[in-house]
Design a protein around this motif. Structure first.
Motif, PDB file in Angstrom:
ATOM      1  N   ASP A 174      -0.298  36.062  97.076  1.00  0.00           N
ATOM      2  CA  ASP A 174      -0.315  35.335  95.814  1.00  0.00           C
ATOM      3  C   ASP A 174      -1.413  34.276  95.874  1.00  0.00           C
ATOM      4  O   ASP A 174      -1.389  33.379  96.704  1.00  0.00           O
ATOM      5  CB  ASP A 174       1.067  34.683  95.613  1.00  0.00           C
ATOM      6  N   THR A 175      -2.386  34.413  94.971  1.00  0.00           N
ATOM      7  CA  THR A 175      -3.500  33.476  94.897  1.00  0.00           C
ATOM      8  C   THR A 175      -3.377  32.626  93.639  1.00  0.00           C
ATOM      9  O   THR A 175      -3.765  31.465  93.610  1.00  0.00           O
ATOM     10  CB  THR A 175      -4.828  34.268  94.889  1.00  0.00           C
ATOM     11  N   GLY A 176      -2.820  33.270  92.588  1.00  0.00           N
ATOM     12  CA  GLY A 176      -2.634  32.557  91.320  1.00  0.00           C
ATOM     13  C   GLY A 176      -1.436  33.106  90.554  1.00  0.00           C
ATOM     14  O   GLY A 176      -1.271  32.825  89.372  1.00  0.00           O
ATOM     15  N   GLY A 177      -0.639  33.917  91.244  1.00  0.00           N
ATOM     16  CA  GLY A 177       0.543  34.490  90.586  1.00  0.00           C
ATOM     17  C   GLY A 177       0.828  35.916  90.999  1.00  0.00           C
ATOM     18  O   GLY A 177       1.764  36.553  90.498  1.00  0.00           O
ATOM     19  N   SER A 178       0.041  36.423  91.934  1.00  0.00           N
ATOM     20  CA  SER A 178       0.080  37.853  92.254  1.00  0.00           C
ATOM     21  C   SER A 178       1.343  38.382  92.897  1.00  0.00           C
ATOM     22  O   SER A 178       1.527  39.592  92.980  1.00  0.00           O
ATOM     23  CB  SER A 178      -1.092  38.209  93.158  1.00  0.00           C
ATOM     24  N   ILE A 179       2.219  37.497  93.369  1.00  0.00           N
ATOM     25  CA  ILE A 179       3.534  37.966  93.812  1.00  0.00           C
ATOM     26  C   ILE A 179       4.514  37.809  92.651  1.00  0.00           C
ATOM     27  O   ILE A 179       5.306  38.708  92.345  1.00  0.00           O
ATOM     28  CB  ILE A 179       4.029  37.149  95.029  1.00  0.00           C
ATOM     29  N   TYR A 302      -8.407  26.412  87.873  1.00  0.00           N
ATOM     30  CA  TYR A 302      -8.061  27.535  88.757  1.00  0.00           C
ATOM     31  C   TYR A 302      -9.185  28.560  88.787  1.00  0.00           C
ATOM     32  O   TYR A 302      -9.613  28.997  89.861  1.00  0.00           O
ATOM     33  CB  TYR A 302      -6.752  28.200  88.309  1.00  0.00           C
ATOM     34  N   TYR A 303      -9.658  28.963  87.621  1.00  0.00           N
ATOM     35  CA  TYR A 303     -10.650  30.043  87.622  1.00  0.00           C
ATOM     36  C   TYR A 303     -12.005  29.611  88.187  1.00  0.00           C
ATOM     37  O   TYR A 303     -12.683  30.393  88.843  1.00  0.00           O
ATOM     38  CB  TYR A 303     -10.746  30.716  86.238  1.00  0.00           C
ATOM     39  N   ILE A 304     -12.394  28.363  87.986  1.00  0.00           N
ATOM     40  CA  ILE A 304     -13.663  27.905  88.589  1.00  0.00           C
ATOM     41  C   ILE A 304     -13.538  27.909  90.123  1.00  0.00           C
ATOM     42  O   ILE A 304     -14.401  28.438  90.832  1.00  0.00           O
ATOM     43  CB  ILE A 304     -14.049  26.506  88.050  1.00  0.00           C
TER      44      ILE A 304
HETATM   45  N1  GLN Z   1      -4.447  36.825  88.146  1.00  0.00           N
HETATM   46  C1  GLN Z   1      -4.978  35.863  89.046  1.00  0.00           C
HETATM   47  C2  GLN Z   1      -6.433  36.146  89.333  1.00  0.00           C
HETATM   48  O1  GLN Z   1      -6.912  37.191  88.960  1.00  0.00           O
HETATM   49  C3  GLN Z   1      -4.184  35.803  90.307  1.00  0.00           C
HETATM   50  C4  GLN Z   1      -4.520  36.814  91.309  1.00  0.00           C
HETATM   51  C5  GLN Z   1      -3.789  36.664  92.606  1.00  0.00           C
HETATM   52  O2  GLN Z   1      -2.828  35.905  92.707  1.00  0.00           O
HETATM   53  N2  GLN Z   1      -4.314  37.322  93.614  1.00  0.00           N
HETATM   54  O3  GLN Z   1      -7.097  35.349  89.928  1.00  0.00           O
END
Ligand code: GLN
Length: 472
Positions: A174-179, A302-304
């Protein structure tokens, strides 16, 4: 026949130790379901051939030896970006096609040491970039609840495997919600641990300051069991940390209403969310409103940061050090041709945007600012946690969408991360728990809720999670 539909780790373990069935029989049962369903669901990219052999080796142990192993004989699936020694690990990318893991990730080694049987590697968005598993170089995973829809991502294969009865437990990252988001879309439990709680050694780096490995399971208790095995300080990951304070939490739940109800959330998700608030109240929790004043900066920050760290981390895939390459007379062309041909569109886009936000003229205005935003968001959360014990939000603002529906609008997929990225920006743990179903053109689709707690308060998440599941 083993009833897989109600199986949990503790049930399976008891049955194996009591000799009701062997680990090999259990693994075989899962392999049968995989054989039957994987053609359609595409949850697994490959199976580990040694699984049955390892299960048989476990079965040959004495009962005493078996009972010492917390995960003795339990089959577990592993996301395709976590290393299992000697097995292919590709991050669902063509650039690592047939790449063999030279060592075990700390998390997979710990599972093996606890007696688990690793059965196969699961599909994902290439290098953990995306939110639907549509960015895999090996085809989309389908949601077992409705195979015309996405399972979420990036750990979509792991969530679909657990939801589809193809695995009892799976590891995700999980990097930003992936789990959490695929767990919500597939109706299973997913935990993103505190940053540093689980070693990242052997996890292919996407965003080193956000990434965490965590469990995807059918119950909160199973997530707790797996977390307690894989957690801990590790000499191979200097950012890993041991829990220092035991957090005892009360029963006050904060809901950031302005944020949650500010628009963009589907009425079906909101209905399940509101029902969940009522359920928590009926279970003796107090639910109060909280403000997170800087939350609007969360997604852009987050995205930057995501693009910036990705552009740096992805530089190792140059066609020489790792994986396959396209040969050329000139060195630069080896890089450009290999990366151009073997990395997918989303990955190449993030490398370019990340390089841009880190470039000399823009570093301060993008990367620097995003880092500042990360700091103020963290302090918003810390202040909120002075008053409340948990923060409750939906996991994702919409229901799982139809495969292909959002591919031409990548920004709309980024917006799906609105509720999940703050746990990664702040480092705090968060759990996604199934909360109900919503009707979408005749099918019932699962909807999850997200509980967040301060750093290293995973135990509190497990406790509230079990209460919510009606198991405490
Ligand atoms: N959807 C987010 C992204 O694309 C999270 C991805 C993730 O947690 N690996 O950065």
């Amino acid at each position: 026949m083993i009833d897989l539909s109600t199986l949990t780790i503790s049930k399976a373990r008891k049955a194996i130790i009591a000799g009701e069935y062997s680990s090999a029989e259990l693994v075989d049962e899962y392999l049968k379901v995989i054989k039957e369903k994987n053609g359609e669901i595409n949850a697994y990219l490959g199976l580990y051939e040694s699984a049955l052999e390892n299960a048989r080796a476990f079965d040959n142990l004495s009962t005493e030896e078996k009972s010492k192993l917390t995960l003795g004989g339990i089959p577990i699936a592993v996301k395709d970006n976590i290393l299992v020694k000697g097995e292919v690990v590709s991050s669902a990318s063509k650039i690592l096609e047939n790449y063999l893991a030279p060592y075990d990730a700390t998390a997979t080694r710990k599972l093996k040491d606890a007696g688990a049987i690793l059965i196969g590697r699961t599909n994902m968005d290439e290098f953990a970039m995306g939110g639907s598993t549509e960015n895999s170089a090996y085809g989309t995973t389908r949601n077992p609840h409705d195979t015309t829809r996405v399972p979420g991502g990036t750990s979509g294969g792991s969530a679909a495997a657990v939801a589809g009865g193809m695995a009892l437990v799976a590891l995700g990252s999980d990097t930003g919600g992936s789990i959490r988001q695929p767990s919500s879309f597939c109706g299973v439990v997913g935990l993103k641990p505190t940053y540093g709680a689980v070693s990242r050694y052997g996890l292919m780096a996407a965003v080193s300051s956000f990434d965490q490995i965590g469990p995807i399971t059918r119950s909160v208790e199973d997530a707790e069991i797996i977390f307690n095995i894989i957690k801990g300080k590790d000499a191979f990951d200097s950012t890993s940390r041991e829990e220092t304070v035991v957090q005892s939490r009360g029963k006050v739940i904060g809901v950031p209403n302005t944020f949650v109800r500010g628009g963009g959330i589907s009425s079906e998700v909101l209905k399940v969310f509101d029902d969940s608030i009522e359920k928590f109240k009926s279970l003796g929790y107090e639910v109060v409103d909280i403000e997170l004043p800087n939350i609007k900066y969360a997604l852009p920050a987050y995205y930057i940061l995501n693009f910036a760290e990705i552009s740096s981390n992805m530089s190792r895939y140059d066609g020489i050090r790792f994986g396959t390459n396209i040969d050329s007379e000139k060195l630069f062309e080896v890089y450009s041709k290999s990366r151009g041909a073997k990395l997918g569109k989303e990955v190449r886009k993030r490398i370019m945007l990340g390089t841009y936000v880190l470039s000399a003229g823009y570093y301060d205005s993008y990367y620097g600012k995003a880092n500042l935003a990360r700091g103020v968001i963290k302090s918003d959360y810390e202040k909120a946690f002075d008053k409340v014990d948990y923060i409750l939000t939906p996991v994702a603002p919409t229901l799982p969408w139809k495969i292909g529906d959002k591919v031409t609008d990548p920004l709309s997929i980024y917006l799906e991360d609105i509720f999940t990225v703050t746990a990664n920006l702040t480092g705090m743990p968060a759990i996604s728990i199934p909360a109900g179903f919503a009707n979408a053109s005749g099918t019932k689709l699962p909807v999850g809720i997200q509980l967040m707690a301060p750093e290293f308060a995973e135990d509190a998440l497990f406790e509230a999670g079990k209460v919510f599941e009606n198991k405490l």
